[in-house]
Write a protein that holds these residues in place. Structure first.
Motif, PDB file in Angstrom:
ATOM      1  N   VAL A   1       0.815  -1.149   0.053  1.00  0.00           N
ATOM      2  CA  VAL A   1      -0.098   0.174   0.175  1.00  0.00           C
ATOM      3  C   VAL A   1       0.833   1.225   0.039  1.00  0.00           C
ATOM      4  O   VAL A   1       1.902   1.262   0.741  1.00  0.00           O
ATOM      5  N   THR A   2       0.419   2.117  -0.793  1.00  0.00           N
ATOM      6  CA  THR A   2       1.201   3.454  -1.041  1.00  0.00           C
ATOM      7  C   THR A   2       0.263   4.659  -0.680  1.00  0.00           C
ATOM      8  O   THR A   2      -0.706   4.598  -1.531  1.00  0.00           O
ATOM      9  N   ALA A   3       0.509   5.553   0.123  1.00  0.00           N
ATOM     10  CA  ALA A   3      -0.283   6.640   0.664  1.00  0.00           C
ATOM     11  C   ALA A   3       0.341   7.893   0.411  1.00  0.00           C
ATOM     12  O   ALA A   3       1.755   8.053   0.859  1.00  0.00           O
ATOM     13  N   ASN A   4       0.085   8.745  -0.471  1.00  0.00           N
ATOM     14  CA  ASN A   4       0.770  10.227  -0.933  1.00  0.00           C
ATOM     15  C   ASN A   4      -0.037  11.081  -0.225  1.00  0.00           C
ATOM     16  O   ASN A   4      -1.180  11.287  -0.879  1.00  0.00           O
ATOM     17  N   PHE A   5       0.382  12.085   0.536  1.00  0.00           N
ATOM     18  CA  PHE A   5      -0.029  13.157   1.111  1.00  0.00           C
ATOM     19  C   PHE A   5       0.138  14.610   0.359  1.00  0.00           C
ATOM     20  O   PHE A   5       0.773  15.396   0.807  1.00  0.00           O
ATOM     21  N   ALA A   6      -0.071  14.240  -0.849  1.00  0.00           N
ATOM     22  CA  ALA A   6       0.457  15.625  -1.612  1.00  0.00           C
ATOM     23  C   ALA A   6      -0.485  16.973  -1.467  1.00  0.00           C
ATOM     24  O   ALA A   6      -1.392  16.521  -1.368  1.00  0.00           O
ATOM     25  N   PRO A   7       0.060  18.011  -1.577  1.00  0.00           N
ATOM     26  CA  PRO A   7      -0.741  19.300  -1.194  1.00  0.00           C
ATOM     27  C   PRO A   7      -2.007  19.335  -2.207  1.00  0.00           C
ATOM     28  O   PRO A   7      -2.777  19.665  -1.703  1.00  0.00           O
ATOM     29  N   THR A   8      -1.924  18.793  -3.481  1.00  0.00           N
ATOM     30  CA  THR A   8      -2.860  19.060  -4.455  1.00  0.00           C
ATOM     31  C   THR A   8      -4.018  17.856  -4.221  1.00  0.00           C
ATOM     32  O   THR A   8      -5.136  18.133  -4.846  1.00  0.00           O
ATOM     33  N   GLY A   9      -3.838  17.012  -3.541  1.00  0.00           N
ATOM     34  CA  GLY A   9      -4.709  16.040  -3.206  1.00  0.00           C
ATOM     35  C   GLY A   9      -4.007  14.649  -2.792  1.00  0.00           C
ATOM     36  O   GLY A   9      -3.165  14.220  -3.260  1.00  0.00           O
ATOM     37  N   PHE A  10      -4.830  13.878  -1.832  1.00  0.00           N
ATOM     38  CA  PHE A  10      -4.529  12.683  -1.219  1.00  0.00           C
ATOM     39  C   PHE A  10      -4.756  11.509  -2.254  1.00  0.00           C
ATOM     40  O   PHE A  10      -5.673  11.614  -3.057  1.00  0.00           O
ATOM     41  N   SER A  11      -3.684  10.485  -2.348  1.00  0.00           N
ATOM     42  CA  SER A  11      -3.742   9.505  -3.181  1.00  0.00           C
ATOM     43  C   SER A  11      -3.375   8.157  -2.505  1.00  0.00           C
ATOM     44  O   SER A  11      -2.495   8.307  -1.558  1.00  0.00           O
ATOM     45  N   TRP A  12      -4.096   7.034  -2.813  1.00  0.00           N
ATOM     46  CA  TRP A  12      -3.772   5.772  -2.309  1.00  0.00           C
ATOM     47  C   TRP A  12      -3.820   4.569  -3.105  1.00  0.00           C
ATOM     48  O   TRP A  12      -4.648   4.616  -4.253  1.00  0.00           O
ATOM     49  N   GLN A  13      -2.746   3.750  -2.996  1.00  0.00           N
ATOM     50  CA  GLN A  13      -2.635   2.641  -4.266  1.00  0.00           C
ATOM     51  C   GLN A  13      -2.234   1.349  -3.356  1.00  0.00           C
ATOM     52  O   GLN A  13      -1.683   1.089  -2.605  1.00  0.00           O
ATOM     53  N   LEU A  14      -3.131   0.294  -3.776  1.00  0.00           N
ATOM     54  CA  LEU A  14      -2.882  -1.197  -3.571  1.00  0.00           C
ATOM     55  C   LEU A  14      -2.492  -1.833  -4.897  1.00  0.00           C
ATOM     56  O   LEU A  14      -2.767  -1.980  -5.970  1.00  0.00           O
ATOM     57  N   ASP A  15      -1.467  -2.614  -4.348  1.00  0.00           N
ATOM     58  CA  ASP A  15      -0.703  -3.640  -5.246  1.00  0.00           C
ATOM     59  C   ASP A  15      -0.514  -4.702  -4.779  1.00  0.00           C
ATOM     60  O   ASP A  15       0.257  -5.022  -3.866  1.00  0.00           O
ATOM     61  N   CYS A  16      -1.329  -5.823  -5.076  1.00  0.00           N
ATOM     62  CA  CYS A  16      -1.157  -7.312  -4.476  1.00  0.00           C
ATOM     63  C   CYS A  16      -1.336  -8.294  -5.287  1.00  0.00           C
ATOM     64  O   CYS A  16      -2.057  -8.147  -6.686  1.00  0.00           O
ATOM     65  N   PRO A  17      -0.919  -9.427  -5.364  1.00  0.00           N
ATOM     66  CA  PRO A  17      -1.261 -10.696  -6.236  1.00  0.00           C
ATOM     67  C   PRO A  17      -2.611 -10.852  -6.391  1.00  0.00           C
ATOM     68  O   PRO A  17      -3.174 -10.805  -5.450  1.00  0.00           O
ATOM     69  N   PHE A  18      -2.909 -10.953  -7.739  1.00  0.00           N
ATOM     70  CA  PHE A  18      -4.299 -11.285  -8.111  1.00  0.00           C
ATOM     71  C   PHE A  18      -5.009 -12.466  -7.349  1.00  0.00           C
ATOM     72  O   PHE A  18      -6.173 -12.521  -7.017  1.00  0.00           O
ATOM     73  N   ASP A  19      -4.192 -13.651  -6.981  1.00  0.00           N
ATOM     74  CA  ASP A  19      -4.620 -14.735  -6.513  1.00  0.00           C
ATOM     75  C   ASP A  19      -5.001 -14.617  -5.006  1.00  0.00           C
ATOM     76  O   ASP A  19      -5.754 -15.458  -4.411  1.00  0.00           O
ATOM     77  N   GLN A  20      -4.720 -13.563  -4.491  1.00  0.00           N
ATOM     78  CA  GLN A  20      -4.782 -13.282  -3.210  1.00  0.00           C
ATOM     79  C   GLN A  20      -6.260 -12.639  -2.784  1.00  0.00           C
ATOM     80  O   GLN A  20      -6.918 -12.636  -1.760  1.00  0.00           O
ATOM     81  N   ILE A  21      -6.815 -12.005  -3.923  1.00  0.00           N
ATOM     82  CA  ILE A  21      -8.122 -11.311  -3.866  1.00  0.00           C
ATOM     83  C   ILE A  21      -9.202 -12.058  -4.631  1.00  0.00           C
ATOM     84  O   ILE A  21     -10.145 -11.520  -4.645  1.00  0.00           O
ATOM     85  N   SER A  22      -8.803 -12.909  -5.166  1.00  0.00           N
ATOM     86  CA  SER A  22      -9.881 -13.364  -6.576  1.00  0.00           C
ATOM     87  C   SER A  22     -10.848 -14.539  -5.656  1.00  0.00           C
ATOM     88  O   SER A  22     -10.521 -14.993  -4.798  1.00  0.00           O
ATOM     89  N   GLU A  23     -12.064 -14.778  -6.579  1.00  0.00           N
ATOM     90  CA  GLU A  23     -12.864 -15.609  -5.928  1.00  0.00           C
ATOM     91  C   GLU A  23     -12.381 -16.934  -5.594  1.00  0.00           C
ATOM     92  O   GLU A  23     -12.756 -17.649  -4.675  1.00  0.00           O
ATOM     93  N   ARG A  24     -11.292 -17.295  -6.584  1.00  0.00           N
ATOM     94  CA  ARG A  24     -10.821 -18.783  -6.171  1.00  0.00           C
ATOM     95  C   ARG A  24      -9.943 -18.754  -5.040  1.00  0.00           C
ATOM     96  O   ARG A  24      -9.585 -19.980  -4.700  1.00  0.00           O
ATOM     97  N   ALA A  25      -9.599 -17.658  -4.420  1.00  0.00           N
ATOM     98  CA  ALA A  25      -8.619 -17.789  -3.285  1.00  0.00           C
ATOM     99  C   ALA A  25      -9.328 -18.044  -2.167  1.00  0.00           C
ATOM    100  O   ALA A  25      -8.814 -18.028  -1.088  1.00  0.00           O
ATOM    101  N   ALA A  26     -10.836 -18.208  -2.067  1.00  0.00           N
ATOM    102  CA  ALA A  26     -11.281 -18.476  -0.891  1.00  0.00           C
ATOM    103  C   ALA A  26     -11.335 -19.833  -0.229  1.00  0.00           C
ATOM    104  O   ALA A  26     -10.963 -20.605  -0.897  1.00  0.00           O
TER     105      ALA A  26
END
Length: 483
Positions: A458-483
């Protein structure tokens, strides 16, 4: 790292060898301390003993780590603490307390890491067993499909055997001779449709379609005509109105077309099976799931009630945040129940969490991304993170004024070894952004909790012009077949 250490040959040796190695490490630490004594300034009595204790704990476990800790502590206490060569405690209290604190902390950390690793190994074994069971089930289902197809192919050559088998299973058989338009039913078909059997088993196609529920008739007719035109196979589910005045029944039909010598469809052979009880069970399951959802919400209501009675220095703020987070969990559960705890799209989850801002979606809030199906665990993790991001935007970010915007997007990125999901939350045109002076529960939910739950970054950036947040994760950790 713990798993790697546990695979070392030393970790599997007998206790006598482990004790000998422990004593050897203690002796080496003692020797190094003596040799480095002239080079060290005062105040470093344990400099070589701490590593010996930690390494011994990693290699041989907590018991031998404790032995090493006692031996190292005793030698350091007697030879290297002032006054030296004395077991008197006078003047050594602070150094002794520091040693006990550091060693105890190290041993607890090592024990915790080893325990966590054991749990991870058990979970991996469980997942592997589940995967094997799933593979066996898939193979079994494939085998059943093949067996049914072979039964249909052999229908014309083994009418007696097929008749006995289908009569036992309650399956009705029918044939449609395309050139003449003759439709032939067996006795089970007449029973299913509540019609008296004819002497030759012939039925008009129009009479058959008249028994189909009016809301399903047009679609079923189109499917059958398509099967004839392409000389293929089809599978259908529809309702019928029995001619004997019985209740509406649900039918599952499977048919396959056979071509004549000229290559055109000559025969369509099919089966009908009454699946009314199966449909009733499905409705019953839906009812039970709704009841479970209702009871779970009641439990959450109890939690909210307990929270409302809690007293503290900042009770009102605590109650507001706690209640909002509980409602966020409930929203995620609603989406899961609606999808029978199987397939939940990321788009649907985000819209559910932003339901209180639904009037802004499409104008100030944009949502876009690839089709992604989430596992139940990922629904809870990402749902809570989106809730915290939205709450922060409403209080301090782009939604705290009248013109701020939020762009939520995600995409599935193909990798060399595995695919990844990249999700972004970008705010703009809001008030000036300042990094927080301290990090609270919300920062933990959008940061560490997401990283640990999804194995991503997870990357959080508190730039003066606007906050931004990014998630980069393996797809098999979030996909339906990972349940």
């Amino acid at each position: 790292m713990t798993a790697w250490i546990m695979r070392l040959p030393l970790a599997d040796q007998n206790p006598v060898l482990q004790l000998a190695c422990t004593l050897a490490m203690f002796a080496a630490a003692w020797f190094l301390r003596v040799e480095t004594a002239p080079m060290l300034p005062p105040g470093f009595p344990y400099v070589t003993f701490f590593p010996a204790v930690i390494i011994t704990s990693f290699l041989f476990g907590i018991r031998f780590g404790l032995i090493s800790a006692v031996l190292c502590g005793a030698v350091a206490y007697y030879y290297f603490l002032t006054p030296a060569y004395s077991f008197s405690i006078a003047g050594k209290q602070v150094a002794l307390g520091f040693y006990v604190f550091v060693v105890a902390t190290d041993l607890l950390l090592v024990h915790g890491m080893q325990a966590a690793n054991q749990q991870l190994i058990k979970e991996r074994e469980l997942n592997l067993n589940l995967a094997n069971a799933k593979a066996e089930l898939v193979l079994e289902l494939q085998q059943r499909v093949i067996e049914r197809k072979n039964a249909i192919d052999d229908l014309r050559e083994s009418e007696v055997k097929t008749h006995l088998a289908t009569e036992t299973a309650g399956i009705g058989l029918w044939q449609w001779h395309i050139p003449t338009g003759h439709v032939t039913w067996d006795k089970a078909m007449f029973d299913l449709y509540g019609m008296p059997p004819t002497t030759d088993g012939l039925v008009k196609y129009e009479d058959y379609m008249a028994s189909v529920h009016p809301e399903d008739a047009a679609n079923q007719n189109a499917v059958l005509l398509d099967t004839v035109s392409r000389c293929g196979a089809s599978k259908r589910e529809f309702r019928i109105l029995p001619r004997d005045g019985g209740d509406v029944r649900y039918i599952r039909a499977v048919e396959t077309a056979r071509a004549g010598p000229d290559g055109q469809t000559e025969w369509v052979v099919g089966t009908n099976l009454d699946i009314t009880e199966e449909k009733n069970r499905e409705r019953h399951i839906q009812l039970l799931m709704g009841e479970i959802n209702h009871r779970a919400k009641n439990l959450l209501a109890v939690v909210l009630s307990v929270a409302s009675q809690t007293r503290g220095v900042d009770h009102a703020d605590f109650l507001k945040k706690f209640s909002a987070r509980i409602r966020s969990l409930a929203a995620g559960q609603d989406v899961l129940v609606e999808n029978q705890w199987k397939r939940v799209s990321l788009d649907a989850l985000i819209r559910a969490q932003l339901n209180h801002f639904k009037d802004l979606i499409g104008s100030r809030i944009t949502i876009s991304g690839d089709s992604v199906q989430l596992s139940p665990a990922a629904v809870q993790t990402i749902g809570m993170a989106v809730h915290e991001l939205a709450t922060n935007a409403a209080k301090h970010g782009a939604l705290s004024n009248t013109k701020g915007r939020i762009d939520i997007s995600w995409q599935k990125i193909a990798g060399k070894t595995s695919d990844r999901l990249v999700m972004r939350w970008i705010e703009s045109e809001g008030p000036p952004v300042f990094p927080p002076k301290e990090h609270g529960f919300g920062s933990m939910v959008t940061g560490k909790v997401v990283e640990m739950g999804l194995g991503g970054e997870v990357t959080a950036n508190f730039a003066p012009t606007g906050f931004s947040w990014q998630l980069d994760c393996p797809f098999d950790q979030i996909s339906e077949r990972a349940a």
